[in-house]
Design a protein around this motif. Structure first.
Motif, PDB file in Angstrom:
ATOM      1  N   THR A 200       0.833  -1.205   0.000  1.00 38.67           N
ATOM      2  CA  THR A 200       0.000   0.000   0.000  1.00 38.67           C
ATOM      3  C   THR A 200       0.864   1.250   0.000  1.00 38.67           C
ATOM      4  OG1 THR A 200      -1.728  -1.169   1.229  1.00 38.67           O
ATOM      5  CG2 THR A 200      -1.843   1.231   1.198  1.00 38.67           C
ATOM      6  N   LYS A 201       1.919   1.232   0.808  1.00 40.34           N
ATOM      7  CA  LYS A 201       2.822   2.385   0.865  1.00 40.34           C
ATOM      8  C   LYS A 201       3.473   2.620  -0.494  1.00 40.34           C
ATOM      9  CE  LYS A 201       6.691   1.753   2.922  1.00 40.34           C
ATOM     10  NZ  LYS A 201       7.675   1.450   3.996  1.00 40.34           N
ATOM     11  N   ARG A 202       3.937   1.544  -1.128  1.00 39.37           N
ATOM     12  CA  ARG A 202       4.545   1.679  -2.456  1.00 39.37           C
ATOM     13  C   ARG A 202       3.544   2.175  -3.485  1.00 39.37           C
ATOM     14  NH1 ARG A 202       8.020  -3.993  -2.745  1.00 39.37           N
ATOM     15  NH2 ARG A 202       9.605  -3.424  -1.198  1.00 39.37           N
ATOM     16  N   VAL A 242      -5.867  10.851 -11.457  1.00 43.71           N
ATOM     17  CA  VAL A 242      -6.103   9.816 -10.442  1.00 43.71           C
ATOM     18  C   VAL A 242      -7.403   9.078 -10.747  1.00 43.71           C
ATOM     19  CG1 VAL A 242      -6.469   9.399  -7.972  1.00 43.71           C
ATOM     20  CG2 VAL A 242      -4.790  11.087  -8.731  1.00 43.71           C
ATOM     21  N   ILE A 243      -8.375   9.801 -11.334  1.00 40.07           N
ATOM     22  CA  ILE A 243      -9.626   9.168 -11.763  1.00 40.07           C
ATOM     23  C   ILE A 243      -9.378   8.594 -13.152  1.00 40.07           C
ATOM     24  CG2 ILE A 243     -12.086   9.507 -12.190  1.00 40.07           C
ATOM     25  CD1 ILE A 243     -11.969  12.000 -10.496  1.00 40.07           C
ATOM     26  N   ILE A 322     -10.161   4.315  -6.361  1.00 37.88           N
ATOM     27  CA  ILE A 322      -9.109   3.522  -6.998  1.00 37.88           C
ATOM     28  C   ILE A 322      -8.077   3.029  -5.973  1.00 37.88           C
ATOM     29  CG2 ILE A 322      -7.330   3.513  -8.760  1.00 37.88           C
ATOM     30  CD1 ILE A 322     -10.241   3.546  -9.778  1.00 37.88           C
ATOM     31  N   PRO A 323      -7.553   3.897  -5.083  1.00 38.27           N
ATOM     32  CA  PRO A 323      -6.680   3.350  -4.023  1.00 38.27           C
ATOM     33  C   PRO A 323      -7.373   2.318  -3.152  1.00 38.27           C
ATOM     34  CG  PRO A 323      -6.453   5.729  -4.150  1.00 38.27           C
ATOM     35  CD  PRO A 323      -7.587   5.371  -5.036  1.00 38.27           C
ATOM     36  N   ALA A 324      -8.677   2.514  -2.895  1.00 43.03           N
ATOM     37  CA  ALA A 324      -9.418   1.550  -2.070  1.00 43.03           C
ATOM     38  C   ALA A 324      -9.497   0.190  -2.761  1.00 43.03           C
ATOM     39  CB  ALA A 324     -10.826   2.085  -1.776  1.00 43.03           C
ATOM     40  N   ILE A 325      -9.812   0.193  -4.062  1.00 48.62           N
ATOM     41  CA  ILE A 325      -9.881  -1.069  -4.811  1.00 48.62           C
ATOM     42  C   ILE A 325      -8.507  -1.723  -4.873  1.00 48.62           C
ATOM     43  CG2 ILE A 325     -10.393  -2.099  -7.053  1.00 48.62           C
ATOM     44  CD1 ILE A 325     -12.460   0.064  -7.492  1.00 48.62           C
TER      45      ILE A 325
END
Length: 370
Positions: A200-202, A242-243, A322-325
């Motif tokens: 996640t950090k990467r 990001v989207i 997107i980060p959540a998925i």
């Protein structure tokens, strides 16, 4: 009760009911969960910095958290000042943009009239009105875009508090996740938590690098084409990127509109070509290299995630989905029994040609032996 031994329809019912219940809770807790998740993502970025202050410089945890918050506030303040100054400069040029756009439209009307023998007074009158209304509301549009990144004082306060608490109590949170499970599964759970935290950090750091690289590339392209407000449009493109797909399309429309109002209509074509090139470089080089192909989400679930995120948390949900998925995909791929769901969210795996060739050879050999 062992869920693995239940019939398929019963398990499917449990899954559907759980998804509906989870979605309802997410929508209900938008004002708390949205800033919490954003704080979690940024805490992952500042985690190496906080660990460096604590382990190398021997700072107390409270001091390392305070330094991280100060740096975060400097970054947020810089972004707000940048967009504020750019939008203020843009609003001063709106009358000039209106006159230039009207002049371009008049030339376009004359060309259409000569070429197609169309009565411009009847066919294109509404275009002038539409352009004037659009130009008069452009400041509102960009102001609304700025509101995407700061949705209010309450959101900012909650976000900063969650950011401080997550960094300061990260060890307690980690121990809680591990100790919830029985002693039998603690080692495997600790391994999964460590892998998820590292990946996640990467991913989040890679996403930030992607935003910076796309912003720089877009700014260079727009500057070469002589588009006004190239820096503003470049940064806006990097953030909206990001989207997936939708973000780059929205930024393309805004850039084409500015190019049409400040340059010749043909410049819009060059701007569109430039955006296609930047998007191709981003999708084929930047995204796999910087973000990593292991957490890349396929287009179908990216689009579904954007729609669900917008429905649950509005515009903030479109950015955070997107980060959540990606995090969900990472967890699924490392939990036994959930790997198929993780592969479903990712890109299609390319077949191994060597392995496939070996299987064919093996099969032929067996048939010959028979």
């Amino acid at each position: 009760m062992n869920l693995l031994r239940l019939p398929f329809l019963v398990k499917l019912t449990f899954i559907v009911v759980s998804i509906i219940g989870l979605g309802y809770l997410l929508a209900l807790g938008e004002s708390i969960l949205a800033p919490f998740f954003l704080a979690f993502l940024l805490a992952m970025i500042f985690l190496p910095f906080a660990n460096f202050l604590e382990q190398k410089l021997r700072f107390p945890r409270s001091f390392s958290t305070l330094f991280s918050v100060m740096i975060l506030l400097i970054v947020i303040t810089s972004l707000v000042l940048f967009f504020g100054s750019q939008i203020s400069s843009f609003s001063k040029d709106i009358p000039q943009l209106t006159d230039q756009a009207t002049h371009v439209f008049n030339d376009l009307q004359k060309w259409v009239s000569k070429t197609f023998n169309v009565n411009i007074d009847e066919q294109f009158t509404y275009l002038d009105e539409g352009v004037k209304k659009l130009l008069s509301s452009t400041g509102i549009i960009l102001g609304f875009t700025l509101g995407i990144f700061s949705t209010g004082l309450g959101f900012l306060v909650f976000f900063l508090l969650f950011f401080i608490f997550i960094l300061n109590y990260r060890r307690i949170l980690n121990n809680f996740i591990v100790n919830v499970f029985t002693e039998k599964h603690k080692s495997s759970v600790q391994e999964v938590v460590s892998e998820v935290r590292i990946m996640t950090k990467r991913y989040i750091i890679g996403l930030c690098l992607q935003v910076i690289i796309v912003s720089v590339l877009t700014t260079i392209v727009l500057t070469i084409l002589g588009i006004k407000y190239a820096i503003l449009l470049g940064v806006l493109t990097g953030l909206l990127n990001v989207i997936p797909y939708i973000g780059i399309f929205i930024s393309l429309l805004i850039s084409c509109f500015i190019a049409f109002a400040t340059n010749t209509p043909s410049t819009c074509i060059y701007v569109a070509i430039g955006y296609v090139i930047v998007h191709a470089i981003d999708g084929n080089i930047i995204l796999p290299f910087v973000v990593g192909s292991k957490v890349k989400i396929n287009a179908l679930f990216s689009f579904i995630g954007i729609l669900v995120g917008e429905h649950l948390w509005g515009i903030a949900g479109m950015f955070l989905c997107i980060p959540a998925i990606a995090i969900i995909k990472i967890i699924f791929e490392r939990v036994e029994g959930l790997q198929p769901w993780g592969r479903l969210l990712g890109e299609e795996e390319k077949p191994d040609k060597k392995k496939k060739k070996y299987k064919i050879t093996k099969k032929i050999t067996i048939e010959e032996m028979d």
